[in-house]
Scaffold this active site. Structure first.
Site, PDB file in Angstrom:
ATOM      1  N   SER A  98      86.318 -12.412 -34.000  1.00  0.00           N
ATOM      2  CA  SER A  98      85.475 -12.898 -32.903  1.00  0.00           C
ATOM      3  C   SER A  98      84.025 -12.613 -33.255  1.00  0.00           C
ATOM      4  O   SER A  98      83.745 -11.703 -34.051  1.00  0.00           O
ATOM      5  CB  SER A  98      85.822 -12.144 -31.616  1.00  0.00           C
ATOM      6  OG  SER A  98      84.780 -12.261 -30.657  1.00  0.00           O
ATOM      7  N   TYR A 118      88.027  -4.556 -26.676  1.00  0.00           N
ATOM      8  CA  TYR A 118      88.051  -5.804 -27.450  1.00  0.00           C
ATOM      9  C   TYR A 118      87.023  -5.752 -28.584  1.00  0.00           C
ATOM     10  O   TYR A 118      87.346  -6.038 -29.750  1.00  0.00           O
ATOM     11  CB  TYR A 118      87.757  -6.976 -26.510  1.00  0.00           C
ATOM     12  CG  TYR A 118      87.853  -8.342 -27.142  1.00  0.00           C
ATOM     13  CD1 TYR A 118      89.091  -8.964 -27.318  1.00  0.00           C
ATOM     14  CD2 TYR A 118      86.719  -9.034 -27.566  1.00  0.00           C
ATOM     15  CE1 TYR A 118      89.193 -10.224 -27.888  1.00  0.00           C
ATOM     16  CE2 TYR A 118      86.803 -10.294 -28.142  1.00  0.00           C
ATOM     17  CZ  TYR A 118      88.035 -10.882 -28.293  1.00  0.00           C
ATOM     18  OH  TYR A 118      88.125 -12.135 -28.865  1.00  0.00           O
TER      19      TYR A 118
HETATM   20  C1  BGC Z   1      86.236 -14.395 -26.520  1.00  0.00           C
HETATM   21  C2  BGC Z   1      85.753 -15.402 -25.509  1.00  0.00           C
HETATM   22  C3  BGC Z   1      84.234 -15.339 -25.402  1.00  0.00           C
HETATM   23  C4  BGC Z   1      83.597 -15.473 -26.765  1.00  0.00           C
HETATM   24  C5  BGC Z   1      82.069 -15.375 -26.739  1.00  0.00           C
HETATM   25  C6  BGC Z   1      85.498 -14.591 -27.824  1.00  0.00           C
HETATM   26  O1  BGC Z   1      85.926 -13.628 -28.733  1.00  0.00           O
HETATM   27  O2  BGC Z   1      87.623 -14.561 -26.743  1.00  0.00           O
HETATM   28  O3  BGC Z   1      86.343 -15.142 -24.248  1.00  0.00           O
HETATM   29  O4  BGC Z   1      83.778 -16.377 -24.563  1.00  0.00           O
HETATM   30  O5  BGC Z   1      84.098 -14.471 -27.612  1.00  0.00           O
HETATM   31  O6  BGC Z   1      81.628 -14.287 -25.970  1.00  0.00           O
END
Ligand code: BGC
Length: 261
Positions: free
Chosen positions: A145, A158
């Site tokens: 991410s 996360y």
């Molecule tokens: C998340 C999304 C989020 C994006 C940007 C991703 O890793 O899963 O929910 O909108 O990051 O913030």
């Protein structure tokens, strides 16, 4: 599109929806044999498998929670049983849930780490064991991410899982590069999936998010999937230890747009 991907065996965790689904279908179009792992939606997984088979690929579905080591082993075993091995391992399954740090229990913190990070480690380890044993120049792709570099308030577990994924990938890349095994991450930004539809269809949240993206648009899962097939193909044969951001520029300090500061 990539001749060398034809007949390759691809394991994708969390492939019944979202980015995982888009990748499974994209690899299916390349003529791959896809292990479609799902956690809670057998129907979703069967639909993905049917689409793959209709488009010239082959597929099998398998239930499994990547937070459980035995389940990840089972998912990989499915590839051996159904298709005789693994060529490409994609650690995609992940979860996120907003909780302010002051309210987050250790259990909630660990749950996200176990799913997003430990699950990807076990998947990578299982694939590497097989690659090393067979002398196969296998491929591993982790779906990370933008939050592997962008801190994310209310999502400490996360962000920690994705930050950890970056050095996990880079460390394993070093361990297995001499074997010709390539390990890379794809880091998507704001992508419209089943999980994000609710927030991104809310006009206020959508506008706020678009402001954080220099290209000004929310991404589509297919835009991530086509990067995955490229990375897995021979066209990317000299890329390892790399993170490809698929984010419309989100990681490039968008608040400086227009020459402010
Ligand atoms: C998340 C999304 C989020 C994006 C940007 C991703 O890793 O899963 O929910 O909108 O990051 O913030």
């Amino acid at each position: 599109m990539y001749q060398d991907l034809k007949e390759k065996v691809v394991v994708i965790t969390g492939a019944s929806n979202g980015i995982g689904k888009a990748m499974a279908e994209e690899f299916g179009k390349e003529g791959c044999k896809v292990v479609v792992n799902y956690y809670s939606s057998p129907e979703g997984a069967e639909e993905v498998a049917a689409t793959i088979k209709n488009n010239g690929g082959d597929a099998v579905t398998v239930q499994g929670d990547v937070a459980k080591e035995a389940d990840v082993v089972k998912i990989c075993q499915t590839a051996h049983d159904a298709f005789g091995g693994i060529d490409i391992m994609i650690n995609n399954a992940g979860i996120e849930h907003a909780t302010p740090s002051l309210e987050m229990s250790a259990e909630e913190f660990n749950k996200v780490i176990e799913t997003n990070l430990t699950g990807a480690f076990v998947g990578s380890r299982e694939a590497c064991r097989h690659f090393v044993e067979t002398g196969k120049k296998g491929i591993i792709i982790n779906i990370s991410s933008v939050h592997d570099v962008i801190p994310w308030p209310n999502y400490v577990n996360y962000a920690a899982s994705k930050g950890g994924m970056k050095l996990m990938m880079e460390t394993m890349c070093m361990e297995f590069a001499p074997n010709g095994i390539r390990i890379n991450n794809i880091s998507p930004g704001a992508i419209m999936t089943e999980h994000t539809t609710e927030k991104f269809t809310d006009p206020k949240t959508r506008a706020e998010t678009e402001k954080m993206i220099p290209m000004g648009i929310i991404g589509d899962p297919k835009q991530v999937a086509t990067v995955a097939t490229f990375l897995a193909s021979e066209n990317a044969s000299y890329i390892t230890g790399e993170t490809l951001y698929v984010d419309g520029g989100m990681t490039k300090y968008p608040s400086f747009m227009g020459g402010k500061g």
